[in-house]
Design an enzyme around this catalytic site. Structure first.
Site, short mmCIF file in Angstrom:
data_model
loop_
_atom_site.label_atom_id
_atom_site.label_comp_id
_atom_site.label_asym_id
_atom_site.label_seq_id
_atom_site.Cartn_x
_atom_site.Cartn_y
_atom_site.Cartn_z
N GLU B 51 0.83 -1.23 -0.19
CA GLU B 51 0.03 -0.06 0.19
C GLU B 51 0.84 1.27 0.09
O GLU B 51 1.59 1.33 0.89
CB GLU B 51 -0.75 -0.02 1.15
CG GLU B 51 -2.19 0.54 1.01
CD GLU B 51 -3.00 0.35 2.27
OE1 GLU B 51 -3.37 1.71 2.80
OE2 GLU B 51 -3.37 -0.48 2.83
N ASP B 62 -6.30 9.83 9.33
CA ASP B 62 -4.95 9.24 9.88
C ASP B 62 -4.68 9.96 11.14
O ASP B 62 -5.16 11.07 11.29
CB ASP B 62 -3.97 9.45 8.76
CG ASP B 62 -4.01 8.46 7.57
OD1 ASP B 62 -3.97 7.27 7.91
OD2 ASP B 62 -4.02 9.01 6.58
N TYR B 176 -11.03 -4.07 2.91
CA TYR B 176 -10.09 -3.48 4.06
C TYR B 176 -11.26 -3.55 5.22
O TYR B 176 -12.04 -2.49 5.19
CB TYR B 176 -9.54 -2.12 3.53
CG TYR B 176 -8.43 -1.24 4.57
CD1 TYR B 176 -8.69 -1.32 5.96
CD2 TYR B 176 -7.30 -0.67 3.95
CE1 TYR B 176 -7.92 -0.89 6.78
CE2 TYR B 176 -6.50 -0.30 4.78
CZ TYR B 176 -6.51 -0.28 6.29
OH TYR B 176 -5.65 0.33 7.18
#
Lengths: 397, 270
Positions: B51, B62, B176
């Site tokens: 990734e 994040d 994911y």
């Protein structure tokens, strides 16, 4: 009224939407559903209007600026006095509405972001009144610049959380509030301060701010029996402007949104998102924003911390694209001149944000006829800006 | 999008569908040249999919570790175009595993959707992951992804609830799974009830189901592999890399630093 956007996906034309991580989709849906139910519940609407009246002091006054109208010549100037709201600005209208919704949803903790501290103070205020726990995210740079508001929030019982990421200002405080919310959405409600963010926030904040325009319409009709020719409001994220404009969208009234040109739109230091920005995504919404060629969001500048935001509410992007609202920009210097003029002629010291709307109106009013009228939204009072203004004006002496 | 009979480059390059190790690195952190070498080091350390992150000014999903990595990369002038251009360099040095480009949506919009997919194809990038595009906003991306044979990787979260089935059934490449609510970054403990969430996801997904967010110890790696087809590790790997920041930037010190990175990664995932 027949203006029914946004659509079910939260789109105002091509703007708006929900550009957020998957983890936020569930809490957004929960808010959307709770909001719809609340807005259809007469007891909720009544509680909101009751709080606006008893706690915030609404309806706010509508003032004919006779001295100023005579001095400038041209159209009659009316002022909508959001500066007379409790806590000194229009921000409380929204904070009250959302905090009542949070309470109805069973959330006992609220989080908020703040730049200058006005929304932080409004959030801390309603949290105190409704018995909610509050956390306010604020960039470290803003904490330094706005120590008085930091103290006010703490006095009201809020926890102020310093944000050290990015440029340490409003944009970063908003990012950090969203990040905290993602991890804590089960028991926290995110009380956003403007008509920005993912759906349903832009619509919700508009609906809690439209009281400004609704009252203005009644007040001007009572005053002169007809609608004004033009209405002016300043635009950062754009909540006072949308609140003022929304009830007039279908009327024959020219609407003017005024952005912050900072040191000039041809310098790198401005916050004129519509004038100089382009399409993109910020804080979960498709709208206009300030960015570089690679799509990195750039840092805005304005003397007014409340207009110092690199994006704009998606509904404004739509109203610009559809040409329903005209957007102009005003520099720091022009805003400060307008602030002084209003202070001297009318005995009203406006917030520097509001002074942007005043400055644009003052430029244009002279070319209008005496039988015409304009309304300027004085979104907040200037007390919070005293040290900023003092520094600038003393430097100039 | 139903699976077509023609294999995508992602499917061709993916060697196995279970026990997957999917590391995340940030393009340009600590330097573009180091990123190329780190990709190869991760392949040697057993990575099955890479990734590759594109730095962004406002990475909403994040935590601090990846935010800081993005900040460092942006200071070096890294951007979407230059990120894409790193991959052929990795390939020419022997990178064979599928590459997923991880980028927020705003840089994609400025780049242009069609241009992006064309460039992904031309630069041997097999998949795209856009963390701030939920299913509802993904229609346009999906159309391009299908047209250009690039897999669009979806995320699913424990609170996706009714959406889990929809997302899982439409998943391509791999799915994911976000281990717990919040942003990326290490966590001391992972949610206890993750197994039932992963069971549910797996029952609807026809592609490998990998878990990410918060995995930072060998123990967690093994625990998560029991319930899923693989683990995605980001922040912990960024931290390992940052531990050798100066050595990795220096061309002469880089080979020995890469060896140490490899050793730490192997210990983490083996």
């Amino acid at each position: 009224m027949s203006v029914t956007y946004p659509d079910s996906r939260g789109r105002f034309g091509e703007y708006g939407g929900q550009f957020v991580p998957e983890t936020l989709m569930a809490p957004l849906k929960e808010i959307d559903e709770s909001l719809q139910a609340a807005m259809e519940d007469p007891s909720f609407i009544e509680a909101y209007h009751q709080a606006l009246k008893d706690y915030s002091g609404r309806p706010t006054s509508f003032t004919y600026a006779d001295q100023l109208s005579e001095y400038l010549g041209g159209a009659k100037i009316y002022l909508k006095r959001e500066d007379l709201n409790h806590t000194g600005a229009h921000k409380l209208n929204n904070a009250l509405g959302q905090a009542l919704l949070a309470k109805r949803m069973g959330k006992e903790k609220i989080i908020a972001e703040t730049g200058a501290g006005q929304h932080g103070v409004a959030s801390a205020t309603v949290a105190a009144k409704l018995g909610l726990e509050s956390k306010v995210f604020m960039g470290e740079k803003d904490i330094e610049r706005q120590q008085l508001n930091v103290f006010r929030m703490k006095l009201l019982g809020a926890e102020v959380i310093p944000v050290s990421s990015g440029n340490k200002t409003l944009k970063d405080a908003t990012n950090e509030a969203i990040r905290f919310w993602v991890a804590n959405c089960e028991d926290h409600y995110y009380l956003i301060g403007s008509v920005v963010g993912p759906h349903p926030y832009p619509k919700m904040v508009r609906d809690f701010q439209r009281v400004i325009g609704d009252e203005t319409k009644d007040q001007i009709l009572a005053e002169q029996g007809s609608l004004p020719n033009r209405i002016y409001a300043c635009v950062g994220g754009g909540s006072n402007a949308i609140g003022m404009f929304y009830p007039f969208l279908e009327d024959e009234v020219e609407l003017v949104g005024v952005e912050a040109a900072g040191k000039g739109v041809d310098t790198p230091e401005h916050a004129a998102t519509i004038t100089k920005g382009s399409d993109g995504i910020i804080h979960g919404s498709k709208t206009y924003l300030m960015q570089d060629e690679h799509g990195q969001i750039t840092e805005p500048y304005s003397i007014s911390a409340g207009l110092d935001y690199p994006g704009i509410g998606p509904e404004h992007a739509y109203l610009h694209a559809s040409k329903r609202v005209r957007y102009e920009s005003v520099t720091d210097d022009e805003a400060l001149d307008a602030l002084q003029l209003l202070s001297r002629k009318e005995g009203i010291i406006p917030a520097i944000e509001s002074a942007h709307a005043l400055a644009q109106a003052f430029k244009e009013v002279k070319d209008m006829d005496a039988n015409q009228s304009i309304v300027i939204n004085v979104s907040g009072r200037g007390d919070k800006d005293m040290s900023t203004i003092m520094n600038v004006l003393q430097e100039g002496e | 999008m139903s699976k077509s009979t023609v294999q995508t480059s992602f499917e061709q390059r993916l060697q196995k569908e279970k026990d997957l190790f999917i590391p995340f690195i940030m393009s340009g952190d600590p330097s573009p040249a180091a990123t190329v070498e780190l990709a190869l080091t991760l392949q040697e350390s057993g990575a099955d999919i890479l990734e590759l992150g594109v730095p962004y000014s406002d990475p909403l999903a994040d935590g601090p570790t990846i935010q800081e990595a993005a900040g460092r990369a942006l200071q070096h002038g890294m951007n979407l175009k230059e990120s894409i251009e790193l991959v052929p360099k990795m390939r020419s040095k022997g990178l064979e595993i599928p590459v997923v480009l991880f980028t927020y949506y705003n840089p994609v919009l400025q780049y242009g959707l069609e241009q992006l997919f064309q460039d992904l194809r031309e630069h041997d990038i097999d998949a795209l992951l856009v963390p701030d595009i939920p299913l509802e906003e993904s229609v346009e991306l999906k159309e391009y992804a299908h047209e250009f044979g690039v897999e669009l990787i979806s995320l699913v979260a424990p609170n996706s609830e009714a959406r889990i089935r929809k997302i899982a059934e439409q998943a391509t490449g791999f799915l994911y799974c976000v281990s717990s609510l919040g942003v990326t970054g290490e966590r001391k403990e992972l949610s206890q009830d993750i197994s039932s969430f992963l069971e549910k996801v797996k029952s609807y997904s026809s592609v490998p189901v990998a878990v990410g967010f918060g995995i930072s110890t060998n123990e967690q790696v093994h625990l998560m592999k029991q319930y899923s087809d693989g683990v995605i590790i980001g922040s912990k790997i960024i931290k390992v890399i940052n531990g050798y920041h100066d050595e990795l930037v220096s061309e002469s010190a880089r080979p020995s630093a890469l060896k140490k990175v490899k050793q730490e990664i192997v210990e983490l995932v083996q």
